[in-house]
Design a protein around this motif. Structure first.
Motif, PDB file in Angstrom:
ATOM      1  N   GLY A 183       0.814  -1.204   0.000  1.00 52.46           N
ATOM      2  CA  GLY A 183       0.000   0.000   0.000  1.00 52.46           C
ATOM      3  C   GLY A 183       0.852   1.260   0.000  1.00 52.46           C
ATOM      4  O   GLY A 183       0.546   2.229  -0.702  1.00 52.46           O
ATOM      5  N   GLU A 184       1.939   1.248   0.766  1.00 55.11           N
ATOM      6  CA  GLU A 184       2.839   2.397   0.805  1.00 55.11           C
ATOM      7  C   GLU A 184       3.483   2.636  -0.563  1.00 55.11           C
ATOM      8  O   GLU A 184       3.681   3.772  -0.981  1.00 55.11           O
ATOM      9  CB  GLU A 184       3.919   2.189   1.870  1.00 55.11           C
ATOM     10  N   MET A 185       3.807   1.560  -1.273  1.00 55.28           N
ATOM     11  CA  MET A 185       4.407   1.718  -2.595  1.00 55.28           C
ATOM     12  C   MET A 185       3.421   2.365  -3.565  1.00 55.28           C
ATOM     13  O   MET A 185       3.785   3.276  -4.324  1.00 55.28           O
ATOM     14  CB  MET A 185       4.876   0.373  -3.141  1.00 55.28           C
ATOM     15  N   LEU A 186       2.170   1.910  -3.551  1.00 57.68           N
ATOM     16  CA  LEU A 186       1.173   2.508  -4.439  1.00 57.68           C
ATOM     17  C   LEU A 186       0.947   3.981  -4.102  1.00 57.68           C
ATOM     18  O   LEU A 186       0.843   4.824  -5.005  1.00 57.68           O
ATOM     19  CB  LEU A 186      -0.140   1.733  -4.360  1.00 57.68           C
ATOM     20  N   LEU A 187       0.897   4.310  -2.827  1.00 59.13           N
ATOM     21  CA  LEU A 187       0.766   5.706  -2.419  1.00 59.13           C
ATOM     22  C   LEU A 187       1.959   6.533  -2.900  1.00 59.13           C
ATOM     23  O   LEU A 187       1.814   7.675  -3.325  1.00 59.13           O
ATOM     24  CB  LEU A 187       0.641   5.804  -0.899  1.00 59.13           C
ATOM     25  N   ARG A 188       3.129   5.939  -2.850  1.00 53.55           N
ATOM     26  CA  ARG A 188       4.351   6.665  -3.210  1.00 53.55           C
ATOM     27  C   ARG A 188       4.399   6.985  -4.708  1.00 53.55           C
ATOM     28  O   ARG A 188       5.049   7.946  -5.123  1.00 53.55           O
ATOM     29  CB  ARG A 188       5.581   5.861  -2.784  1.00 53.55           C
ATOM     30  N   THR A 189       3.728   6.166  -5.521  1.00 54.69           N
ATOM     31  CA  THR A 189       3.716   6.486  -6.957  1.00 54.69           C
ATOM     32  C   THR A 189       3.122   7.866  -7.205  1.00 54.69           C
ATOM     33  O   THR A 189       3.499   8.551  -8.170  1.00 54.69           O
ATOM     34  CB  THR A 189       2.915   5.445  -7.763  1.00 54.69           C
ATOM     35  N   LEU A 190       2.204   8.298  -6.341  1.00 51.42           N
ATOM     36  CA  LEU A 190       1.561   9.603  -6.523  1.00 51.42           C
ATOM     37  C   LEU A 190       2.556  10.748  -6.364  1.00 51.42           C
ATOM     38  O   LEU A 190       2.380  11.816  -6.954  1.00 51.42           O
ATOM     39  CB  LEU A 190       0.406   9.767  -5.538  1.00 51.42           C
ATOM     40  N   GLU A 191       3.581  10.538  -5.553  1.00 46.85           N
ATOM     41  CA  GLU A 191       4.597  11.567  -5.350  1.00 46.85           C
ATOM     42  C   GLU A 191       5.440  11.786  -6.596  1.00 46.85           C
ATOM     43  O   GLU A 191       5.966  12.879  -6.826  1.00 46.85           O
ATOM     44  CB  GLU A 191       5.512  11.188  -4.179  1.00 46.85           C
ATOM     45  N   PHE A 192       5.580  10.734  -7.406  1.00 44.84           N
ATOM     46  CA  PHE A 192       6.497  10.800  -8.541  1.00 44.84           C
ATOM     47  C   PHE A 192       5.797  11.003  -9.879  1.00 44.84           C
ATOM     48  O   PHE A 192       6.447  11.272 -10.884  1.00 44.84           O
ATOM     49  CB  PHE A 192       7.354   9.522  -8.575  1.00 44.84           C
ATOM     50  N   LEU A 193       4.480  10.868  -9.900  1.00 48.07           N
ATOM     51  CA  LEU A 193       3.734  11.142 -11.127  1.00 48.07           C
ATOM     52  C   LEU A 193       3.308  12.601 -11.172  1.00 48.07           C
ATOM     53  O   LEU A 193       3.046  13.224 -10.144  1.00 48.07           O
ATOM     54  CB  LEU A 193       2.476  10.264 -11.192  1.00 48.07           C
ATOM     55  N   LYS A 194       3.216  13.126 -12.365  1.00 52.89           N
ATOM     56  CA  LYS A 194       2.621  14.450 -12.529  1.00 52.89           C
ATOM     57  C   LYS A 194       1.165  14.396 -12.083  1.00 52.89           C
ATOM     58  O   LYS A 194       0.533  13.337 -12.121  1.00 52.89           O
ATOM     59  CB  LYS A 194       2.729  14.894 -13.986  1.00 52.89           C
ATOM     60  N   GLY A 195       0.640  15.522 -11.647  1.00 51.06           N
ATOM     61  CA  GLY A 195      -0.718  15.564 -11.144  1.00 51.06           C
ATOM     62  C   GLY A 195      -1.749  15.423 -12.251  1.00 51.06           C
ATOM     63  O   GLY A 195      -1.455  15.677 -13.426  1.00 51.06           O
TER      64      GLY A 195
END
Length: 292
Positions: A183-195
């Motif tokens: 779950g933490e990994m999936l959440l972290r993808t949001l930090e690295f993707l453009k909005g």
């Protein structure tokens, strides 16, 4: 929009061992058996480490060594990338992208940025397409062009110039040794993707920013804690919508497009039994929501 930190970030080296470059040939059956056995043992090891059980940790490490250690596992991992074994998963991604916009490979202007987590090769279909500025990372890179880095420890982007249009997690999430870490990994993808509000080409707004996710099919089709609708509920809470999916006998492929902000307040997703039966596996994803 940033993602709030939720608990301790897991070290991925507990789940996904390194790879090497020139593997010797391994039979199809031996490849499957070795990967599955190593995967189970790595999970047992991670559990023992978490409990501080030194005796069990040593016993599991001995079992891993008896299988040939990481080198044999590395050979099996790369063997699965051969074309006669199903090959490069990024072929599926490129087929999808072309079907969604036949002209996207010839668009003018800056190329799209792609982060490939757990990269095995610098010559896969995405790398050779000429569409992407590639950044490749792996826990233990042994190839030029692949940065040795743990995604969960990668420095956060300072601004959009350091973010990506697409992230690839191909057979990566399943190697995270526990449900909370996934779950933490999936959440972290949001930090690295453009909005989702990024003003990209209007032709590409239905495709990017996006996440290409590949998992062993039984993670979705035969887990007691996961199924297709539950996976979709988790991803929808993170702001993703499913644009493409494909299930084969061995793998499930997804293209998730980020089209909305992270849900607020974020729903908690616990490890709850969705299917019963002794033959089920225990793959799960846990998201600790805003209320804990």
């Amino acid at each position: 929009m940033g993602v709030n930190k939720r608990g301790r970030v897991k070290n991925l080296t507990a789940g996904r061992p390194p790879t090497v470059l020139k593997p010797k040939s391994i039979s199809r059956k031996a490849t499957r058996t070795l990967i599955n056995s190593h995967h189970v043992l790595e999970k047992k090891k991670a559990q023992a480490v978490a409990k501080g059980d030194i005796a069990t940790q040593a016993a599991v490490e001995a079992e891993i060594a008896a299988l040939g250690g990481l080198e044999k596992y590395q050979q099996a991992s790369l063997q699965g990338q051969r074309l006669d074994r199903g090959g490069d998963s990024s072929r599926v991604l490129m087929e999808w992208l072309k079907s969604m916009d036949p002209n996207f490979t010839s668009l003018e202007g800056a190329r799209l940025r792609m982060l490939e987590v757990g990269a095995l090769s610098t010559t896969n279909v995405c790398s050779k397409s000429g569409v992407f500025d590639m950044e490749r990372i792996d826990l233990n890179s042994q190839s030029d062009g692949i940065l040795q880095q743990d995604f969960m420890k990668r420095p956060l982007p300072k601004d959009d110039s350091e973010r990506f249009d697409i992230i690839s997690l191909s057979l990566v999430l399943n190697f995270v040794p526990d449900a909370m870490g996934r779950g933490e990994m999936l959440l972290r993808t949001l930090e690295f993707l453009k909005g989702p509000e990024t003003d990209s080409s209007s032709q590409l707004r239905d495709i990017f920013p996006s996440l290409f996710l590949v998992l062993p099919a039984p993670c979705i089709t035969n887990s007691r804690y996961m199924n297709e609708s539950h996976m979709e509920s988790i991803m929808r809470a993170l702001g993703y919508v499913r644009a493409q999916s494909k299930t084969t006998q061995k793998l499930v492929y997804y293209l998730w497009v980020r089209n909305s902000p992270l849900q607020s307040p974020l729903t908690t997703f616990k490890k709850l039994e969705l299917r019963s039966g002794h033959s089920r596996n225990n793959f799960a994803i846990v998201i600790r929501g805003s209320s804990g």
